[in-house]
Design a protein around this motif. Structure first.
Motif, short mmCIF file in Angstrom:
data_model
loop_
_atom_site.label_atom_id
_atom_site.label_comp_id
_atom_site.label_asym_id
_atom_site.label_seq_id
_atom_site.Cartn_x
_atom_site.Cartn_y
_atom_site.Cartn_z
N LYS A 4 1.18 -1.67 -0.04
CA LYS A 4 -0.61 -0.36 0.23
C LYS A 4 0.98 1.67 -0.01
O LYS A 4 0.44 2.51 -0.82
N LEU A 5 2.08 1.30 1.09
CA LEU A 5 2.95 2.38 1.04
C LEU A 5 3.88 2.78 -0.33
O LEU A 5 3.93 3.79 -1.14
N LEU A 6 3.96 1.39 -1.24
CA LEU A 6 4.62 1.12 -2.97
C LEU A 6 3.55 2.06 -3.48
O LEU A 6 4.32 3.36 -4.19
N ALA A 7 2.39 1.89 -3.77
CA ALA A 7 0.99 2.46 -4.12
C ALA A 7 1.03 4.22 -3.76
O ALA A 7 1.29 4.48 -4.94
N GLU A 8 1.23 4.15 -2.79
CA GLU A 8 1.28 5.94 -2.62
C GLU A 8 2.86 6.10 -3.06
O GLU A 8 2.36 7.62 -3.65
N ALA A 9 3.61 5.82 -2.60
CA ALA A 9 5.21 6.68 -3.17
C ALA A 9 4.66 6.53 -4.25
O ALA A 9 5.13 7.89 -5.30
N ALA A 10 4.13 5.08 -5.94
CA ALA A 10 4.56 5.68 -6.45
C ALA A 10 3.50 7.12 -7.39
O ALA A 10 3.53 7.33 -8.21
N ILE A 11 2.15 6.74 -6.19
CA ILE A 11 1.51 8.04 -7.07
C ILE A 11 1.71 9.62 -6.81
O ILE A 11 1.63 10.37 -7.46
N GLU A 12 2.89 9.78 -5.51
CA GLU A 12 3.01 10.39 -5.30
C GLU A 12 4.78 10.76 -6.46
O GLU A 12 4.52 11.66 -7.15
N PHE A 13 5.36 10.06 -6.80
CA PHE A 13 7.06 10.20 -7.59
C PHE A 13 6.15 10.43 -9.10
O PHE A 13 6.46 10.69 -9.87
N TYR A 14 4.99 9.52 -9.85
CA TYR A 14 5.05 9.44 -11.17
C TYR A 14 4.28 10.58 -11.33
O TYR A 14 3.68 10.81 -12.51
N GLY A 15 2.73 11.02 -10.24
CA GLY A 15 2.23 11.93 -10.49
C GLY A 15 0.47 11.54 -10.85
O GLY A 15 -0.21 12.33 -11.84
N THR A 16 0.58 10.09 -10.62
CA THR A 16 -0.60 9.75 -11.28
C THR A 16 -1.86 9.32 -10.32
O THR A 16 -1.49 9.76 -9.24
N PRO A 17 -2.88 9.65 -11.08
CA PRO A 17 -4.21 9.43 -10.17
C PRO A 17 -4.05 7.85 -9.48
O PRO A 17 -3.45 7.05 -9.09
N VAL A 23 -11.92 2.42 -12.45
CA VAL A 23 -13.23 3.69 -12.60
C VAL A 23 -12.40 3.86 -13.70
O VAL A 23 -12.99 4.12 -14.57
N GLN A 24 -11.24 4.74 -13.64
CA GLN A 24 -10.50 5.28 -14.02
C GLN A 24 -9.78 4.85 -15.81
O GLN A 24 -9.28 3.43 -15.40
N PRO A 25 -10.08 4.96 -16.81
CA PRO A 25 -9.33 4.62 -17.98
C PRO A 25 -7.92 4.33 -17.64
O PRO A 25 -7.23 5.66 -16.70
N ASP A 26 -7.44 3.45 -17.61
CA ASP A 26 -5.47 3.19 -18.02
C ASP A 26 -5.06 4.52 -19.15
O ASP A 26 -5.56 4.39 -19.89
N THR A 27 -4.14 4.92 -19.03
CA THR A 27 -3.58 5.07 -19.77
C THR A 27 -1.85 5.30 -19.98
O THR A 27 -1.68 3.93 -18.94
N GLU A 28 -0.75 5.34 -20.95
CA GLU A 28 0.72 4.90 -20.62
C GLU A 28 0.93 4.89 -19.00
O GLU A 28 2.02 3.96 -18.69
N LYS A 29 0.50 6.62 -18.84
CA LYS A 29 1.62 7.02 -17.18
C LYS A 29 1.24 6.02 -16.67
O LYS A 29 2.18 5.67 -15.07
N THR A 30 -0.38 6.00 -16.28
CA THR A 30 0.10 4.57 -15.31
C THR A 30 0.20 3.37 -15.41
O THR A 30 0.00 2.80 -13.81
#
Length: 105
Positions: A4-17, A23-30
């Motif tokens: 869970k912390l890894l996912a939160e860190a990725a959201i912060e590092f990559y700036g992704t939702p 719910v939201q469609p996947d983009t190349e960034k996500t």
């Protein structure tokens, strides 16, 4: 849980939702951020997670995690900048877990 912390860190590092949201469609960034999370969990973190455990956390099967890790390894071999970015992400994750993960196993 470190995943869970890894996912939160990725959201912060990559700036992704939220990477776990369906719910939201996947983009190349996500997708790239999600694959990086899987790779870090299976290849870089100590102790290493099983692909089936990572897949269960992300509501995927282990073959999807295997494929994502394989894509990251292929990109690391082909693109030097990708390797540098992944190393920076691993450093960021370790600092993030140390800062936010008190008592997390």
């Amino acid at each position: 849980m470190k995943l869970k912390l890894l996912a939160e860190a990725a959201i912060e590092f990559y700036g992704t939702p939220d990477l776990r949201s369906r719910v939201q469609p996947d983009t190349e960034k996500t997708k790239a951020a999600r694959y990086a999370c899987w790779w870090v969990a299976c290849e870089s973190l100590k102790p290493r997670y099983k692909k089936s455990d990572v897949g269960r956390f992300w509501a995927m099967d282990r073959t999807a995690v295997f494929y994502g890790c394989k894509l990251v390894n292929t990109r690391i071999a082909a693109i030097p900048a990708e390797k540098r970015q992944l190393k920076a992400f691993v450093r960021f994750v370790k600092q993030y877990i140390k800062k936010h993960g008190r008592g997390v196993k």
